[in-house]
Design a protein around this motif. Structure first.
Motif, mmCIF file in Angstrom:
data_model
loop_
_atom_site.group_PDB
_atom_site.id
_atom_site.type_symbol
_atom_site.label_atom_id
_atom_site.label_comp_id
_atom_site.label_asym_id
_atom_site.label_seq_id
_atom_site.Cartn_x
_atom_site.Cartn_y
_atom_site.Cartn_z
ATOM 1 N N UNK A 30 0.780 -1.234 0.000
ATOM 2 C CA UNK A 30 0.000 0.000 0.000
ATOM 3 C C UNK A 30 0.817 1.291 0.000
ATOM 4 N N UNK A 31 2.121 1.213 0.396
ATOM 5 C CA UNK A 31 2.783 2.481 0.660
ATOM 6 C C UNK A 31 4.195 2.648 0.146
ATOM 7 N N UNK A 32 4.573 1.959 -0.920
ATOM 8 C CA UNK A 32 5.914 2.139 -1.473
ATOM 9 C C UNK A 32 5.822 2.742 -2.866
ATOM 10 N N UNK A 33 6.543 3.808 -3.092
ATOM 11 C CA UNK A 33 6.526 4.510 -4.377
ATOM 12 C C UNK A 33 7.960 4.852 -4.781
ATOM 13 N N UNK A 34 8.359 4.382 -5.960
ATOM 14 C CA UNK A 34 9.669 4.717 -6.527
ATOM 15 C C UNK A 34 9.423 5.494 -7.812
ATOM 16 N N UNK A 35 10.046 6.658 -7.941
ATOM 17 C CA UNK A 35 9.850 7.437 -9.159
ATOM 18 C C UNK A 35 11.175 8.047 -9.630
ATOM 19 N N UNK A 36 11.231 8.277 -10.936
ATOM 20 C CA UNK A 36 12.441 8.768 -11.574
ATOM 21 C C UNK A 36 12.114 9.997 -12.418
ATOM 22 N N UNK A 37 12.982 10.971 -12.357
ATOM 23 C CA UNK A 37 12.884 12.136 -13.237
ATOM 24 C C UNK A 37 14.307 12.554 -13.614
ATOM 25 N N UNK A 38 14.464 13.750 -14.127
ATOM 26 C CA UNK A 38 15.786 14.206 -14.562
ATOM 27 C C UNK A 38 16.797 14.256 -13.421
ATOM 28 N N UNK A 39 16.288 14.397 -12.196
ATOM 29 C CA UNK A 39 17.185 14.485 -11.045
ATOM 30 C C UNK A 39 17.638 13.109 -10.560
ATOM 31 N N UNK A 40 17.040 12.043 -11.095
ATOM 32 C CA UNK A 40 17.432 10.700 -10.692
ATOM 33 C C UNK A 40 16.323 9.941 -10.011
ATOM 34 N N UNK A 41 16.700 9.072 -9.105
ATOM 35 C CA UNK A 41 15.767 8.164 -8.445
ATOM 36 C C UNK A 41 15.305 8.706 -7.102
ATOM 37 N N UNK A 42 14.020 8.520 -6.810
ATOM 38 C CA UNK A 42 13.442 8.923 -5.530
ATOM 39 C C UNK A 42 12.616 7.740 -5.010
#
Length: 413
Positions: free
Chosen positions: A340-352
């Protein structure tokens, strides 16, 4: 239901305390609904419980100091009940909710979402004509990861372009009281009859319900309804071990003035957490058919699949390298959700990477939203409409599979 009909308030005198009755306690009673009702004791007062499982009913009656009742009709007609929570799938189907609506009691529906947009139209009309609040349980909308994703779409990630959802089903996903019957290959009978269960019917209903949940989840993330759907199953049988569909959403620029927004009325903000783990990869088993569009197009394609293709006895294989529950490719990045509560996201700044387990549990969020829906002066039936919308999309997918073409959902409206 007006506020004048609900005189019971908390000690602070600032919040209406709903007097509720429980119909069935279901498989999620211990993990979701019971803890939520305990935490929200300032909003809900459990007055009566109807449940066929005597030991479970006795325990709940003792814990909440409620009255045991012998039938749903006796429960919904009580004068000290403001709202009813239907928490269990049974052969009764819509009868308890229909009786509650006719008695003027608000309904929280956590039972089967296997609606038929045509056959069950009478039930929908009954709810609409009753004037009471109705909320369907759609837990994926209320998960912390979903709510955080909506925030990121509005800020960092931009509008979605591609969405992938896949769910592996197994025997463990079947209702607890029916697993032994499925394993023993019970006699063929009606799905609602606990004494005669056809395993293929059980699998078909599990798959339909899961597909409806995934369809609604995608619609909620995109923020509008799809305009067309195409299906590609492993076989044409409704109990196929793998079902998949591709939904095409309208270009955001043309849909901006007419889209029907999906909303839970709940907004949760979260703090970022930084650690590192292995990310998920796109699941190649999703349907790949979709119209070609230029990179500048604002349309969205959502690919949803669900399967019970791994035998129940291969328990280790079922949980091996599961894909992310949802993978979203947006204008400015990509996100991967594990409920329910894990989110991994990527943009120009890298991985979050964000861990949101500290947020309120999903059960609390849903019951809190139901409390607001009942006590609000504005009636909200979005849960009912959204559930029937998901059912209509799934029905369109069956038409697509049968006729071998993409189905325009606007023709079915």
């Amino acid at each position: 239901m007006s506020l004048e009909q609900q005189p019971r308030r908390t000690a602070k005198g600032t919040r209406v305390k709903l007097r509720i009755g429980l119909i069935g306690l279901g498989d999620q009673w211990q993990s979701m609904h019971r803890p939520a009702l305990r935490m929200l004791g300032d909003r809900f007062d459990v007055r009566a419980i109807y449940c066929n499982v005597s030991k479970l009913a006795e325990s709940a009656v003792s814990e909440f100091q409620a009255d045991p009742v012998d039938g749903y009709q006796a429960l919904v007609t009580r004068d000290d009940i403001d709202a009813v929570l239907v928490l269990e799938n049974s052969w009764l189907r819509f009868l308890p909710a229909t009786a509650a609506c006719r008695a003027g009691k608000a309904v929280y529906w956590a039972s089967d979402l296997d609606f038929d947009p045509v056959r069950d139209q009478d039930f929908k009309s009954c709810v609409q004509d009753s004037g009471v609040a109705f909320m369907a349980g759609l837990p994926r909308r209320f998960s912390p990861a979903t709510l955080r994703l909506k925030e990121l779409i509005a800020t960092n990630l931009g509008s979605p372009r591609l969405i992938f959802c896949h769910k592996r089903l197994s025997l463990e996903d079947a209702p607890l009281k029916r697993r032994d019957q499925i394993t023993r290959r019970g006699m063929e009978g009606n799905l609602g009859d606990d004494s005669r269960v056809d395993p293929e019917e059980i699998r078909a209903r599990m798959t339909r319900t899961e597909m409806m949940q995934l369809i609604d989840w995608c619609c909620y993330v995109v923020g509008e309804r799809p305009v067309s759907v195409m299906s590609a199953n492993h076989s044409e049988d409704e109990a196929a071990d793998y079902q998949a569909l591709s939904m095409l959403f309208e270009d955001s620029s043309s849909a901006r003035t007419s889209r029907d927004r999906f909303s839970t009325g709940t907004h949760v903000s979260s703090e970022n957490g930084a650690t590192s783990t292995n990310g998920s990869s796109m699941d190649s088993s999703a349907v790949s058919e979709s119209p070609r569009r230029s990179s500048g197009s604002g349309g969205v394609t959502a690919q949803v699949s669900c399967g019970s293709y791994i035998p129940a006895q291969w328990r280790e294989a079922i949980g091996f390298r599961p894909p992310a529950a949802m993978q979203v490719c947006c204008e400015n990045g990509v996100a991967f959700i594990d409920l329910p509560g894990t989110l991994v996201w990527f943009d120009d700044a890298g991985r979050h990477q964000e861990f949101l387990e500290g947020e309120s549990p999903v059960g609390e969020k849903m019951l809190g939203q139901f409390h607001r829906a009942v006590t609000s002066l504005v009636r909200n039936l979005s849960g009912l409409e959204d559930a029937f919308n998901a059912a209509a999309i799934l029905k369109g997918a069956r038409t697509s599979l049968r006729e071998g073409r993409r189905v325009d959902l606007r023709d079915l409206a």
